[in-house]
Design a protein around this motif. Structure first.
Motif, PDB file in Angstrom:
ATOM      1  N   LEU A 244       0.830  -1.283   0.384  1.00  0.00           N
ATOM      2  CA  LEU A 244      -0.251  -0.228  -0.089  1.00  0.00           C
ATOM      3  C   LEU A 244       0.800   1.383   0.067  1.00  0.00           C
ATOM      4  CD1 LEU A 244      -2.745  -1.335   2.254  1.00  0.00           C
ATOM      5  CD2 LEU A 244      -2.514  -0.814   0.018  1.00  0.00           C
ATOM      6  N   GLU A 245       2.680   1.164   0.419  1.00  0.00           N
ATOM      7  CA  GLU A 245       2.758   2.705   1.087  1.00  0.00           C
ATOM      8  C   GLU A 245       3.778   2.325  -0.117  1.00  0.00           C
ATOM      9  OE1 GLU A 245       3.246   4.540   2.891  1.00  0.00           O
ATOM     10  OE2 GLU A 245       1.673   3.281   4.304  1.00  0.00           O
ATOM     11  N   PHE A 246       3.996   1.603  -1.871  1.00  0.00           N
ATOM     12  CA  PHE A 246       4.390   1.540  -3.151  1.00  0.00           C
ATOM     13  C   PHE A 246       3.462   1.780  -4.006  1.00  0.00           C
ATOM     14  CE2 PHE A 246       4.966  -0.234  -7.252  1.00  0.00           C
ATOM     15  CZ  PHE A 246       6.661  -0.107  -6.732  1.00  0.00           C
ATOM     16  N   ILE A 247       1.869   1.857  -3.546  1.00  0.00           N
ATOM     17  CA  ILE A 247       1.077   2.388  -4.488  1.00  0.00           C
ATOM     18  C   ILE A 247       1.073   3.760  -3.928  1.00  0.00           C
ATOM     19  CG2 ILE A 247      -1.505   2.397  -5.038  1.00  0.00           C
ATOM     20  CD1 ILE A 247      -1.384  -1.217  -3.919  1.00  0.00           C
ATOM     21  N   ARG A 248       1.067   4.131  -3.003  1.00  0.00           N
ATOM     22  CA  ARG A 248       1.490   5.478  -2.202  1.00  0.00           C
ATOM     23  C   ARG A 248       2.553   6.397  -3.084  1.00  0.00           C
ATOM     24  NH1 ARG A 248      -1.700   7.266   1.481  1.00  0.00           N
ATOM     25  NH2 ARG A 248      -2.734   6.292   3.020  1.00  0.00           N
ATOM     26  N   THR A 249       3.348   5.853  -3.205  1.00  0.00           N
ATOM     27  CA  THR A 249       4.465   6.611  -3.561  1.00  0.00           C
ATOM     28  C   THR A 249       4.025   7.016  -5.444  1.00  0.00           C
ATOM     29  OG1 THR A 249       5.953   5.521  -2.677  1.00  0.00           O
ATOM     30  CG2 THR A 249       6.975   6.443  -3.998  1.00  0.00           C
ATOM     31  N   ILE A 250       3.294   5.850  -5.963  1.00  0.00           N
ATOM     32  CA  ILE A 250       3.328   5.379  -7.777  1.00  0.00           C
ATOM     33  C   ILE A 250       2.116   7.016  -7.895  1.00  0.00           C
ATOM     34  CG2 ILE A 250       1.640   4.598  -9.479  1.00  0.00           C
ATOM     35  CD1 ILE A 250       4.164   2.974  -9.069  1.00  0.00           C
ATOM     36  N   ALA A 251       1.455   6.683  -6.537  1.00  0.00           N
ATOM     37  CA  ALA A 251       0.269   8.147  -6.922  1.00  0.00           C
ATOM     38  C   ALA A 251       0.635   9.216  -6.300  1.00  0.00           C
ATOM     39  CB  ALA A 251      -0.655   7.715  -5.438  1.00  0.00           C
ATOM     40  N   VAL A 252       1.214   9.222  -5.680  1.00  0.00           N
ATOM     41  CA  VAL A 252       2.579  10.709  -5.951  1.00  0.00           C
ATOM     42  C   VAL A 252       3.333  11.434  -6.837  1.00  0.00           C
ATOM     43  CG1 VAL A 252       3.280  12.265  -4.229  1.00  0.00           C
ATOM     44  CG2 VAL A 252       1.917  11.103  -2.704  1.00  0.00           C
ATOM     45  N   ALA A 253       4.113  10.438  -6.739  1.00  0.00           N
ATOM     46  CA  ALA A 253       4.806  10.147  -8.732  1.00  0.00           C
ATOM     47  C   ALA A 253       3.607  11.020  -9.303  1.00  0.00           C
ATOM     48  CB  ALA A 253       5.422   9.424  -9.286  1.00  0.00           C
ATOM     49  N   ARG A 254       2.631  10.348  -9.672  1.00  0.00           N
ATOM     50  CA  ARG A 254       1.469  10.812 -10.859  1.00  0.00           C
ATOM     51  C   ARG A 254       1.223  12.406 -10.343  1.00  0.00           C
ATOM     52  NH1 ARG A 254       2.029  10.960 -14.187  1.00  0.00           N
ATOM     53  NH2 ARG A 254       1.478   9.104 -15.105  1.00  0.00           N
ATOM     54  N   ILE A 255       0.811  12.364  -9.075  1.00  0.00           N
ATOM     55  CA  ILE A 255       0.569  14.294  -9.103  1.00  0.00           C
ATOM     56  C   ILE A 255       1.552  15.189  -8.948  1.00  0.00           C
ATOM     57  CG2 ILE A 255      -0.549  15.439  -6.992  1.00  0.00           C
ATOM     58  CD1 ILE A 255      -1.846  13.059  -5.843  1.00  0.00           C
ATOM     59  N   ILE A 256       2.510  14.864  -8.578  1.00  0.00           N
ATOM     60  CA  ILE A 256       3.590  16.124  -8.647  1.00  0.00           C
ATOM     61  C   ILE A 256       4.440  16.678 -10.137  1.00  0.00           C
ATOM     62  CG2 ILE A 256       4.139  15.710  -5.990  1.00  0.00           C
ATOM     63  CD1 ILE A 256       6.143  14.642  -6.511  1.00  0.00           C
ATOM     64  N   MET A 257       4.037  14.774 -10.489  1.00  0.00           N
ATOM     65  CA  MET A 257       4.772  15.347 -12.291  1.00  0.00           C
ATOM     66  C   MET A 257       3.835  14.926 -13.530  1.00  0.00           C
ATOM     67  SD  MET A 257       8.405  13.435 -11.682  1.00  0.00           S
ATOM     68  CE  MET A 257       7.767  12.584  -9.776  1.00  0.00           C
ATOM     69  N   PRO A 258       2.483  15.510 -13.493  1.00  0.00           N
ATOM     70  CA  PRO A 258       1.499  14.972 -14.278  1.00  0.00           C
ATOM     71  C   PRO A 258       1.256  14.314 -15.582  1.00  0.00           C
ATOM     72  CG  PRO A 258       1.588  17.406 -13.485  1.00  0.00           C
ATOM     73  CD  PRO A 258       2.071  16.830 -12.884  1.00  0.00           C
ATOM     74  N   GLU A 259       2.511  15.321 -16.388  1.00  0.00           N
ATOM     75  CA  GLU A 259       2.340  14.505 -17.805  1.00  0.00           C
ATOM     76  C   GLU A 259       4.084  13.773 -18.011  1.00  0.00           C
ATOM     77  OE1 GLU A 259       3.543  18.495 -19.661  1.00  0.00           O
ATOM     78  OE2 GLU A 259       1.996  18.737 -19.209  1.00  0.00           O
ATOM     79  N   SER A 260       4.527  13.244 -17.032  1.00  0.00           N
ATOM     80  CA  SER A 260       5.064  12.175 -17.320  1.00  0.00           C
ATOM     81  C   SER A 260       4.862  10.343 -17.449  1.00  0.00           C
ATOM     82  CB  SER A 260       6.644  12.120 -15.703  1.00  0.00           C
ATOM     83  OG  SER A 260       6.858  13.586 -15.641  1.00  0.00           O
ATOM     84  N   TYR A 261       5.394   9.860 -17.826  1.00  0.00           N
ATOM     85  CA  TYR A 261       4.673   8.802 -17.523  1.00  0.00           C
ATOM     86  C   TYR A 261       5.546   7.859 -16.529  1.00  0.00           C
ATOM     87  CZ  TYR A 261       3.186   8.164 -22.509  1.00  0.00           C
ATOM     88  OH  TYR A 261       2.474   8.409 -23.429  1.00  0.00           O
ATOM     89  N   VAL A 262       5.241   7.207 -15.759  1.00  0.00           N
ATOM     90  CA  VAL A 262       5.750   7.064 -14.341  1.00  0.00           C
ATOM     91  C   VAL A 262       5.306   4.890 -15.097  1.00  0.00           C
ATOM     92  CG1 VAL A 262       4.476   6.419 -11.595  1.00  0.00           C
ATOM     93  CG2 VAL A 262       4.493   8.803 -12.703  1.00  0.00           C
ATOM     94  N   ARG A 263       6.588   4.427 -14.136  1.00  0.00           N
ATOM     95  CA  ARG A 263       6.807   3.124 -14.560  1.00  0.00           C
ATOM     96  C   ARG A 263       6.494   2.682 -12.936  1.00  0.00           C
ATOM     97  NH1 ARG A 263      12.221   2.779 -17.199  1.00  0.00           N
ATOM     98  NH2 ARG A 263      10.539   3.226 -19.329  1.00  0.00           N
ATOM     99  N   LEU A 264       5.562   1.486 -13.529  1.00  0.00           N
ATOM    100  CA  LEU A 264       5.745  -0.193 -12.256  1.00  0.00           C
ATOM    101  C   LEU A 264       6.817  -0.585 -13.039  1.00  0.00           C
ATOM    102  CD1 LEU A 264       4.417  -1.800 -10.365  1.00  0.00           C
ATOM    103  CD2 LEU A 264       2.627  -1.691 -11.736  1.00  0.00           C
ATOM    104  N   SER A 265       8.215  -0.814 -12.256  1.00  0.00           N
ATOM    105  CA  SER A 265       9.486  -1.412 -12.616  1.00  0.00           C
ATOM    106  C   SER A 265       9.438  -1.834 -11.988  1.00  0.00           C
ATOM    107  CB  SER A 265      10.478  -0.371 -12.754  1.00  0.00           C
ATOM    108  OG  SER A 265      10.568   0.787 -13.282  1.00  0.00           O
TER     109      SER A 265
END
Ligand code: SAM
Ligand code: DTB
Ligand code: SF4
Length: 329
Positions: A244-265
């Protein structure tokens, strides 16, 4: 939104507050921003190939390829061009739009770079996007790769500046920033993210995200890796991070870098379908596809195809693949 209107002045407290929001509020916010910028049912697909494996002089505490750790990894020399072309062709046929080649170097020598440049040109000629990750670069080396048609350079900040020397001592956080500057200045797209689940604190995750978002331009691609624990590395047996903390990290990356591709790596092999589905809902829109990452395992291709089918997700950026078919006909 234009690059000018994107924020580059995130404060640590703001990011920590986002990470600590009620889960449903956080995911709703991330998904709302995701939909303003991307098709929510498309995921970009990259395939990785290790072109030079093992015997790396760096001491990254997470890595199977460091010569300083006693892992069971077999070292391999730089792969021949023909083998790289065969693997890239297979990846293209499987729907990958980008081919990422990784080498276990502190930095490439100019002679090695000549060989990698041949690989970049050959993969480009297949109509795929190209990405390489070779360690530290000089400004001149980035210019040469740009001329060869390199689309992306992957160079992760890995962790927060505060936690960095607990993980790596043979190079500094500033070394990483310098290489990213050369890559950006050469006009190559930046792929930069980090690893979580290395025993860092939530504040370290906030600080890593702050560093990424406050770069002069947001990296076009932001890989968020979950540590793959490799026996023999110092981080084997590190405390596992709650998914759940990993998912939160992804969500915040999406919010603060809205136009970037966020990769679940890295780390998907140990995640359930449900965890991955929540990562996509939180704004992840890129994955590595194919049963191997660089040296560790990734979900098998059938499993991923099935997951994408169950979620109604399709691979984005087919244009690159199509244009190759057109070239061939
Ligand atoms: N040697 C180059 C470098 O370090 O920049 C390129 C290859 S290196 C393997 C690329 C990235 O993979 C690292 O920066 C790290 O973020 C990620 N990585 C390596 N080992 C990992 C592991 N066990 N789990 C998760 N991510 C890992
Ligand atoms: C990135 O951020 N993750 C990829 C890619 N960039 C090069 C690498 C993951 C490596 C996982 C461990 C391994 O397979 O050796
Ligand atoms: Fe070498 Fe890269 Fe692994 Fe560090 S992460 S040990 S630099 S291959």
């Amino acid at each position: 939104m234009t690059e000018l209107s994107l924020r580059h002045n995130w404060q640590i407290k703001e990011i920590s507050d986002l990470l600590e929001m009620p889960f449903n509020d956080l995911l709703f916010k991330a998904q709302t921003i995701h939909r303003q910028n991307f098709n929510p049912n498309e995921v970009q697909i990259s395939t990785l190939l290790s072109i030079k494996t093992g015997a790396c002089p760096e001491d990254c505490g997470y890595c199977s390829q460091s010569a300083k750790h006693d892992t069971s990894l077999e070292r391999e020399r730089l792969l021949p061009l023909q083998e790289v072309i065969e693997q890239a062709t297979a990846a293209r046929e499987n729907g990958s739009s980008r081919f990422c080649m990784g080498a276990a170097w502190r930095n490439p020598t100019d002679k090695n770079l000549d060989k990698v440049i041949e690989m970049i040109s050959a993969v480009k000629a297949l109509g795929m996007e190209t990405c390489v990750t070779l360690g530290m670069l000089t400004a001149d080396q980035t210019r040469r790769m740009k001329e060869a048609g390199l689309d992306y350079y992957n160079h992760n900040l890995d962790t927060s500046p505060e936690y960095y020397d607990k993980v790596i001592t043979t190079r500094s956080f500033d070394d990483r920033l310098n290489t990213l500057e050369y890559v950006r200045d050469a006009g190559i797209n930046v792929c930069s993210g980090g690893i979580v689940g290395m025993g860092e604190s939530e504040k370290d995750r906030a600080s890593l995200l702050q560093q990424l978002a406050n770069l002069p331009t947001h990296p076009q691609s932001v890989p968020i890796n979950m540590l793959v624990q490799v026996e023999g590395t110092p981080l084997f047996n590190a405390d596992k991070l709650d998914h759940l903390e990993f998912i939160r990290t992804i969500a915040v990356a999406r919010i603060i870098m809205p136009e970037s591709y966020v990769r679940l790596s890295a780390g998907r092999s140990e995640m359930s379908d449900e965890t991955q589905a929540l990562c996509f809902f939180a704004g992840a829109n890129s994955i590595f596809y194919g049963d191997k990452l660089l040296t560790t395992e990734n979900p098998d291709e059938n499993h991923d195809l099935n997951l994408m089918k169950k979620l109604g997700i399709s691979p984005s950026q087919y244009q690159a693949v199509k244009s190759t078919e057109q070239l061939a006909s």
